[in-house]
Motif scaffolding. Sequence first.
Motif, PDB file in Angstrom:
ATOM      1  N   ASN A  85       6.214   9.210 -13.105  1.00  0.00           N
ATOM      2  CA  ASN A  85       5.620   7.922 -12.750  1.00  0.00           C
ATOM      3  C   ASN A  85       5.390   7.911 -11.245  1.00  0.00           C
ATOM      4  OD1 ASN A  85       5.701   6.395 -15.256  1.00  0.00           O
ATOM      5  ND2 ASN A  85       7.928   6.452 -15.044  1.00  0.00           N
ATOM      6  N   ASN A  86       4.208   8.332 -10.853  1.00  0.00           N
ATOM      7  CA  ASN A  86       3.938   8.454  -9.418  1.00  0.00           C
ATOM      8  C   ASN A  86       2.887   7.466  -8.923  1.00  0.00           C
ATOM      9  OD1 ASN A  86       3.424  10.024  -6.741  1.00  0.00           O
ATOM     10  ND2 ASN A  86       1.454  10.083  -7.831  1.00  0.00           N
ATOM     11  N   ALA A  87       2.003   7.016  -9.810  1.00  0.00           N
ATOM     12  CA  ALA A  87       0.923   6.113  -9.385  1.00  0.00           C
ATOM     13  C   ALA A  87       1.510   4.901  -8.666  1.00  0.00           C
ATOM     14  CB  ALA A  87       0.103   5.655 -10.589  1.00  0.00           C
ATOM     15  N   GLY A  88       0.895   4.538  -7.568  1.00  0.00           N
ATOM     16  CA  GLY A  88       1.389   3.377  -6.839  1.00  0.00           C
ATOM     17  C   GLY A  88       0.441   3.012  -5.721  1.00  0.00           C
ATOM     18  N   ILE A  89       0.497   1.751  -5.331  1.00  0.00           N
ATOM     19  CA  ILE A  89      -0.305   1.293  -4.198  1.00  0.00           C
ATOM     20  C   ILE A  89       0.611   0.606  -3.195  1.00  0.00           C
ATOM     21  CG2 ILE A  89      -2.433   1.026  -5.540  1.00  0.00           C
ATOM     22  CD1 ILE A  89      -1.890  -2.059  -5.449  1.00  0.00           C
ATOM     23  N   GLY A  90       0.116   0.458  -1.985  1.00  0.00           N
ATOM     24  CA  GLY A  90       0.910  -0.235  -0.970  1.00  0.00           C
ATOM     25  C   GLY A  90       0.016  -0.971   0.005  1.00  0.00           C
ATOM     26  N   PHE A  91       0.516  -2.078   0.507  1.00  0.00           N
ATOM     27  CA  PHE A  91      -0.140  -2.744   1.636  1.00  0.00           C
ATOM     28  C   PHE A  91       0.949  -3.404   2.467  1.00  0.00           C
ATOM     29  CE2 PHE A  91      -0.343  -5.747  -1.972  1.00  0.00           C
ATOM     30  CZ  PHE A  91       0.318  -6.835  -1.443  1.00  0.00           C
ATOM     31  N   PHE A  92       0.653  -3.552   3.725  1.00  0.00           N
ATOM     32  CA  PHE A  92       1.670  -4.043   4.650  1.00  0.00           C
ATOM     33  C   PHE A  92       1.113  -5.199   5.465  1.00  0.00           C
ATOM     34  CE2 PHE A  92       2.602   0.180   3.325  1.00  0.00           C
ATOM     35  CZ  PHE A  92       3.952   0.096   3.002  1.00  0.00           C
ATOM     36  N   LYS A  93       1.631  -6.366   5.196  1.00  0.00           N
ATOM     37  CA  LYS A  93       1.211  -7.576   5.907  1.00  0.00           C
ATOM     38  C   LYS A  93       2.296  -8.626   5.761  1.00  0.00           C
ATOM     39  CE  LYS A  93      -2.626  -8.017   3.278  1.00  0.00           C
ATOM     40  NZ  LYS A  93      -3.790  -8.693   2.647  1.00  0.00           N
ATOM     41  N   GLU A  94       2.185  -9.669   6.542  1.00  0.00           N
ATOM     42  CA  GLU A  94       3.193 -10.723   6.478  1.00  0.00           C
ATOM     43  C   GLU A  94       3.079 -11.492   5.158  1.00  0.00           C
ATOM     44  OE1 GLU A  94       3.298 -13.186   9.985  1.00  0.00           O
ATOM     45  OE2 GLU A  94       3.670 -11.445  11.280  1.00  0.00           O
ATOM     46  N   VAL A  95       4.171 -12.071   4.748  1.00  0.00           N
ATOM     47  CA  VAL A  95       4.228 -12.794   3.473  1.00  0.00           C
ATOM     48  C   VAL A  95       3.154 -13.877   3.407  1.00  0.00           C
ATOM     49  CG1 VAL A  95       5.633 -14.398   2.099  1.00  0.00           C
ATOM     50  CG2 VAL A  95       6.676 -12.311   3.038  1.00  0.00           C
ATOM     51  N   ALA A 149       7.051  -7.022   2.412  1.00  0.00           N
ATOM     52  CA  ALA A 149       7.856  -7.742   1.420  1.00  0.00           C
ATOM     53  C   ALA A 149       7.395  -7.457  -0.012  1.00  0.00           C
ATOM     54  CB  ALA A 149       7.836  -9.235   1.697  1.00  0.00           C
ATOM     55  N   ALA A 150       6.092  -7.516  -0.263  1.00  0.00           N
ATOM     56  CA  ALA A 150       5.605  -7.317  -1.633  1.00  0.00           C
ATOM     57  C   ALA A 150       5.873  -5.878  -2.076  1.00  0.00           C
ATOM     58  CB  ALA A 150       4.109  -7.629  -1.712  1.00  0.00           C
ATOM     59  N   TYR A 151       5.501  -4.913  -1.238  1.00  0.00           N
ATOM     60  CA  TYR A 151       5.707  -3.501  -1.587  1.00  0.00           C
ATOM     61  C   TYR A 151       7.193  -3.186  -1.768  1.00  0.00           C
ATOM     62  CZ  TYR A 151       5.576   1.602  -1.226  1.00  0.00           C
ATOM     63  OH  TYR A 151       5.726   2.937  -1.464  1.00  0.00           O
ATOM     64  N   THR A 152       8.003  -3.657  -0.812  1.00  0.00           N
ATOM     65  CA  THR A 152       9.447  -3.427  -0.895  1.00  0.00           C
ATOM     66  C   THR A 152      10.020  -4.022  -2.179  1.00  0.00           C
ATOM     67  OG1 THR A 152       9.562  -3.491   1.509  1.00  0.00           O
ATOM     68  CG2 THR A 152      11.634  -3.773   0.339  1.00  0.00           C
ATOM     69  N   ALA A 153       9.565  -5.211  -2.526  1.00  0.00           N
ATOM     70  CA  ALA A 153      10.049  -5.874  -3.747  1.00  0.00           C
ATOM     71  C   ALA A 153       9.716  -5.032  -4.978  1.00  0.00           C
ATOM     72  CB  ALA A 153       9.442  -7.269  -3.869  1.00  0.00           C
TER      73      ALA A 153
END
Length: 237
Positions: A85-95, A149-153
């Motif tokens: 299970n490798n598929a994944g996306i990420g973004f980094f911004k304030e909540v 926050a979203a990615y980490t969660a």
Amino acid sequence: TNQVAIVTGASRGIGKAVAFQLAEQGAKLALAGSSEGVYETEKELKEKGFSYVKAFQVDVANEQQMQKMVTEVLEAFGQIDILVNNAGIGFFKEVEETTVEEWERIFAINVQGVFIGVKAVLPHMKERKSGTIITVSSDVGRYTIPNGAAYTATKYAVQGFSGSLAQEVRKYGIRVGTINPGMVDTYFANSIQGVPEKRDWLKAEDVAQAIVYMASAPKHMLIDEIILHPLIQQYPI
Ligand code: NJP
């Protein structure tokens, strides 16, 4: 060694590197990706002489598509030994800048996608009393960072899911583990692979090696988790 592996997110980055390394080990491969890039990986593998490769343009968040893929993999290759299970996306911004749509999409791919993939292969792995499920989580599945926050969660969620699943399926001879990398030079979060700023980061191949190591451990051995990061990245974050 005649094993059959499904690798999600195989169009580029870590998943593509995993596909090449598993092929070198003699595995038969089912490659999953949501774009046509997944067919390019299939083509490159076949050009290198690896003929037991089948690409599937599927969204990991779509249960129907994933179930259909698993059925077709079983028809083509007869068994499934490994799910990466490798598929994944990420973004980094304030909540405050994060929209509900962005939140839903990242959870659909990074968390629900893992759940759906696992659910699709479990009946078969249980029946054979064998199988290895490896999920690419993240260092941020263990440590929090600002503006993520979203990615980490999603990665904390995946960590919880995999830990619980590992205990649940141990009795069926199924092994479940996570790979938790730090910064890896890929196309992650809309970045570009190979730019000078990422020179000292992990390479996709480094992470792939850890995945192959986990997958090829002797059957009586379970590697719960591998944490790896560039030397330049200080831990804990
Ligand atoms: O990223 P990238 P990575 N359904 O963007 C696919 C984790 N990680 O290799 O859909 C199916 O180069 C996409 O293919 P396509 C990260 O969270 C990374 O770095 O065709 N597939 C592509 O093949 C993720 O779980 C870093 O566009 C979907 C692949 O996913 C894993 O590593 C650090 C899809 C993404 O390739 C691989 O990411 C860390 C969908 N809905 C954890 N959506 C890092 N790079 O620094 C995307 O801690 N894909």
